[in-house]
Design a protein around this motif. Structure first.
Motif, short mmCIF file in Angstrom:
data_model
loop_
_atom_site.label_atom_id
_atom_site.label_comp_id
_atom_site.label_asym_id
_atom_site.label_seq_id
_atom_site.Cartn_x
_atom_site.Cartn_y
_atom_site.Cartn_z
N ASN A 186 0.82 -1.22 0.00
CA ASN A 186 0.00 0.00 0.00
C ASN A 186 0.85 1.26 0.00
O ASN A 186 0.35 2.35 -0.26
N ALA A 187 2.15 1.11 0.30
CA ALA A 187 3.06 2.25 0.20
C ALA A 187 3.58 2.41 -1.24
O ALA A 187 3.96 3.50 -1.66
N LEU A 188 3.58 1.31 -2.00
CA LEU A 188 4.05 1.35 -3.38
C LEU A 188 2.94 1.75 -4.34
O LEU A 188 3.21 2.34 -5.40
N ARG A 206 10.26 -6.73 -9.08
CA ARG A 206 11.71 -6.88 -9.28
C ARG A 206 12.52 -6.45 -8.06
O ARG A 206 13.42 -7.16 -7.61
N ASP A 207 12.19 -5.28 -7.51
CA ASP A 207 13.01 -4.71 -6.44
C ASP A 207 12.63 -5.20 -5.05
O ASP A 207 13.48 -5.25 -4.16
N HIS A 208 11.36 -5.57 -4.88
CA HIS A 208 10.91 -5.89 -3.53
C HIS A 208 10.38 -7.32 -3.37
O HIS A 208 9.96 -7.72 -2.29
N GLY A 209 10.41 -8.10 -4.45
CA GLY A 209 10.13 -9.52 -4.34
C GLY A 209 8.69 -9.92 -4.13
O GLY A 209 8.41 -11.06 -3.74
N TYR A 210 7.73 -9.03 -4.41
CA TYR A 210 6.33 -9.42 -4.27
C TYR A 210 5.94 -10.34 -5.42
O TYR A 210 6.37 -10.16 -6.56
N THR A 211 5.12 -11.33 -5.11
CA THR A 211 4.68 -12.27 -6.14
C THR A 211 3.61 -11.63 -7.01
O THR A 211 2.99 -10.62 -6.65
N LEU A 212 3.37 -12.24 -8.16
CA LEU A 212 2.34 -11.74 -9.07
C LEU A 212 0.97 -11.77 -8.40
O LEU A 212 0.16 -10.85 -8.59
N VAL A 213 0.71 -12.82 -7.64
CA VAL A 213 -0.58 -12.93 -6.95
C VAL A 213 -0.74 -11.83 -5.91
O VAL A 213 -1.81 -11.22 -5.80
N GLU A 214 0.30 -11.56 -5.14
CA GLU A 214 0.25 -10.51 -4.11
C GLU A 214 -0.01 -9.15 -4.73
O GLU A 214 -0.82 -8.36 -4.24
N ILE A 215 0.68 -8.86 -5.85
CA ILE A 215 0.50 -7.58 -6.52
C ILE A 215 -0.91 -7.48 -7.11
O ILE A 215 -1.59 -6.45 -6.97
N GLY A 216 -1.35 -8.56 -7.74
CA GLY A 216 -2.69 -8.56 -8.32
C GLY A 216 -3.77 -8.36 -7.27
O GLY A 216 -4.73 -7.60 -7.49
N ARG A 217 -3.60 -9.00 -6.11
CA ARG A 217 -4.58 -8.85 -5.04
C ARG A 217 -4.63 -7.40 -4.55
O ARG A 217 -5.71 -6.86 -4.28
N ALA A 218 -3.47 -6.77 -4.44
CA ALA A 218 -3.41 -5.38 -3.96
C ALA A 218 -4.06 -4.41 -4.93
O ALA A 218 -4.65 -3.41 -4.52
N LEU A 219 -3.96 -4.72 -6.24
CA LEU A 219 -4.50 -3.81 -7.26
C LEU A 219 -5.87 -4.22 -7.76
O LEU A 219 -6.48 -3.50 -8.57
N GLY A 220 -6.35 -5.37 -7.30
CA GLY A 220 -7.64 -5.85 -7.78
C GLY A 220 -7.59 -6.35 -9.21
O GLY A 220 -8.57 -6.26 -9.96
N LEU A 221 -6.43 -6.90 -9.60
CA LEU A 221 -6.24 -7.41 -10.94
C LEU A 221 -5.87 -8.90 -10.90
O LEU A 221 -5.32 -9.37 -9.91
N HIS A 222 -6.17 -9.62 -11.98
CA HIS A 222 -5.80 -11.03 -12.04
C HIS A 222 -4.29 -11.14 -12.21
O HIS A 222 -3.65 -10.29 -12.86
#
Length: 284
Positions: A232-234, A255-271
């Motif tokens: 939520n800070a990014l 790339r820089d912080h190691g978040y998975t695709l699923v984690e990023i998608g969940r945060a943005l509401g995207l698949h």
């Protein structure tokens, strides 16, 4: 086999736990508990530790340890090893007493030491073993509260100093503080990366110490990346100005912080497949 990350430096403070092998009891009776405290006292003296709080439960123990010399792992090997030998000798058995490696949470002294000191001595109450910590003989509560003579290895000064300077007053205020903790939520929901408990400033200070562990795959991923910024800070609450800005933030998070695709998608509401396309397009 994975191994826990150990961040050690002079003055570090830890909440330490160790559990019985296969969840079996590590204290069969009061003699075992007395033996453990004798061993603990010797380790505290030998390794120049400060023990702010402790609690011996049935199949595990809790310690709140400060290490002026940055030597937690060295002391813990001795503590668990010597106690295992003592336990096995007394009960005429062989093999492991404690389960694998001990768990150590690095604690921000200024923000959480007081709260953890309370959490530790309230363990028997939460486990419904006693109604009040004063009725439990195998924690540091009675000594810190002025209800019994403190063992030589226990450091009461820092905890009590948070309540004033007059001994009788500070002990009474400590007792009231612990009583207020009954029924309160545990501090573990504020844990970062399984190993850090502290303010944002404290977590950022640990970033440099964590960098050295980022390439060590045997250490759990969440621990290696404990000091990374939260998603939520990014990703700003108000959203992105355009798709280019969004894609740049996605790539940085992955790339820089190691978040998975699923984690990023969940945060943005995207698949996660959408996130994958962004990452792969940027890296092409």
């Amino acid at each position: 086999m994975s191994r826990p990350l150990r961040i050690e430096y002079p003055g570090a403070v830890y909440h330490v736990t160790a559990r019985g092998n296969a969840r079996e009891a590590i204290f069969k009776d009061d003699t075992d508990r007395k033996n453990f405290l004798v061993v603990l006292g010797k380790i505290v003296e030998r390794y120049n530790w400060l023990c702010h709080a402790y609690c011996l439960m049935g199949n595990h123990y809790h310690l709140l340890i400060e290490t002026p010399d940055g030597n937690l792992s060295q002391g813990m090997r001795q503590l668990n090893g010597v106690y295992t030998q003592t336990f096995n000798r007394r009960h005429r058995r062989v093999g492991h007493v404690l389960q694998g490696r001990f768990k150590a949470i690095l604690v921000d002294k200024d923000s959480y030491l007081l709260e953890l000191g309370r959490y530790i001595v309230l363990n028997p109450v939460r486990a419904k073993m006693v109604k009040h910590p004063k009725h439990y003989a195998w924690s540091s509560y009675r000594a810190t509260a002025g209800l019994s003579n403190p063992p030589a290895f226990l450091t009461r000064e820092w905890l009590l100093s948070q309540f004033g300077h007059h001994r009788k007053t500070t002990e009474a205020r400590y007792r009231a503080f612990v009583a207020q903790g009954t029924g309160q939520p545990t501090p573990w929901d504020k844990l970062s990366g399984q190993i850090l408990l502290g303010s944002e400033v404290f977590v950022k200070k640990m970033t440099g110490k964590l960098k050295a562990a980022e390439g060590l795959r045997e250490i759990p991923r969440r621990q290696r990346l404990a000091a990374r910024p939260a998603l939520n800070a990014l990703f700003p609450k108000q959203g992105f100005k355009n798709k280019t800005a969004r894609d740049k933030a996605i790539h940085q998070a992955h790339r820089d912080h190691g978040y998975t695709l699923v984690e990023i998608g969940r945060a943005l509401g995207l698949h996660y497949t959408t996130i994958s396309k962004v990452v792969n397009q940027d890296e092409a």
